[in-house]
Design a protein around this motif. Structure first.
Motif, PDB file in Angstrom:
ATOM      1  N   LEU A  23      -7.527   1.392  -4.542  1.00 28.45           N
ATOM      2  CA  LEU A  23      -5.977   0.527  -4.971  1.00 28.45           C
ATOM      3  C   LEU A  23      -5.961  -0.909  -6.390  1.00 28.45           C
ATOM      4  O   LEU A  23      -5.403  -0.433  -6.795  1.00 28.45           O
ATOM      5  CB  LEU A  23      -5.048   0.300  -3.986  1.00 28.45           C
ATOM      6  CG  LEU A  23      -4.888   1.431  -2.913  1.00 28.45           C
ATOM      7  CD1 LEU A  23      -3.983   0.439  -1.325  1.00 28.45           C
ATOM      8  CD2 LEU A  23      -3.813   1.825  -3.526  1.00 28.45           C
ATOM      9  N   SER A  76       1.916   1.874  -3.542  1.00 27.73           N
ATOM     10  CA  SER A  76       1.147   2.318  -4.449  1.00 27.73           C
ATOM     11  C   SER A  76       1.085   3.648  -4.437  1.00 27.73           C
ATOM     12  O   SER A  76       0.731   4.374  -5.524  1.00 27.73           O
ATOM     13  CB  SER A  76       0.537   1.346  -4.565  1.00 27.73           C
ATOM     14  OG  SER A  76      -0.127   1.411  -3.638  1.00 27.73           O
ATOM     15  N   VAL A  77       0.987   3.832  -3.293  1.00 27.37           N
ATOM     16  CA  VAL A  77       0.605   5.374  -2.759  1.00 27.37           C
ATOM     17  C   VAL A  77       1.737   6.551  -3.746  1.00 27.37           C
ATOM     18  O   VAL A  77       1.880   7.447  -3.560  1.00 27.37           O
ATOM     19  CB  VAL A  77       0.075   5.395  -1.141  1.00 27.37           C
ATOM     20  CG1 VAL A  77       0.097   7.242  -0.594  1.00 27.37           C
ATOM     21  CG2 VAL A  77      -1.563   4.447  -1.053  1.00 27.37           C
ATOM     22  N   ALA A 124       0.747  -1.271  -0.400  1.00 27.57           N
ATOM     23  CA  ALA A 124       0.232  -0.203   0.137  1.00 27.57           C
ATOM     24  C   ALA A 124       0.792   1.128  -0.239  1.00 27.57           C
ATOM     25  O   ALA A 124       0.345   2.225  -0.736  1.00 27.57           O
ATOM     26  CB  ALA A 124      -0.912   0.215   0.781  1.00 27.57           C
ATOM     27  N   SER A 163      -5.121   6.139  -7.882  1.00 27.10           N
ATOM     28  CA  SER A 163      -4.303   5.958  -6.841  1.00 27.10           C
ATOM     29  C   SER A 163      -4.485   7.281  -6.385  1.00 27.10           C
ATOM     30  O   SER A 163      -5.534   7.971  -6.030  1.00 27.10           O
ATOM     31  CB  SER A 163      -2.939   6.960  -7.552  1.00 27.10           C
ATOM     32  OG  SER A 163      -3.059   8.121  -8.397  1.00 27.10           O
TER      33      SER A 163
END
Length: 148
Positions: A89, A28-29, A25, A94
């Motif tokens: 996600l 990806s953030v 996470a 995003s």
């Protein structure tokens, strides 16, 4: 608390905090951020997790009683928030930081709560906190070398 108790507690929290999910996470953030921004965000997330965990451990039961929140209601709310974050996600949406804000605005929500500290870890913190006796008997949580 013996060494085996400390190890058992570590294993419980390791699996409750789910480091592989948190790392995916986080990556990806922060995929569009620089290394410096990622490092800064990681430090802020860690600090907020420590602060929130300490507050929940020592005062969680009182906070929930004051606001009339049950642990089951909290589980439903954070579960729904975690589900919505996961769906965004998976869809590839995003999490964008508004242009005037810094990436540090993501440190508390969604990274600290509910991704890292979800309902299970909050529940465990509250159960351990409810079993604590006076502050001097629980000093081993903050200073492990001090044994009651």
């Amino acid at each position: 608390m013996t060494l085996s108790d400390c190890f058992a507690l570590f294993v419980k929290f390791f699996f409750l905090l789910t480091p592989p999910f948190v790392m995916s996470a986080f990556l990806s953030v922060t995929k569009d951020n620089t290394i410096q921004e990622r490092n800064t965000l990681a430090i802020w997330i860690t600090l907020w997790i420590l602060i929130i965990s300490g507050v929940l451990l020592f005062f969680g039961g009182f906070i929930f009683k004051i606001f009339g929140i049950t642990l089951d209601a909290f589980r439903i709310g954070t579960g729904a928030l975690l589900f919505l974050t996961a769906v965004s996600l998976v869809r590839g949406d995003s999490i964008r930081v508004p242009s005037g804000d810094s990436v540090q605005s993501l440190a508390v929500v969604p990274m600290a709560i509910p991704i890292t500290l979800g309902p299970a870890s909050i529940g465990v913190l509250m159960v351990y906190g409810g079993e604590l006796k006076p502050v001097w008997d629980s000093s081993w949580l903050i200073f492990p070398s001090v044994q009651p």
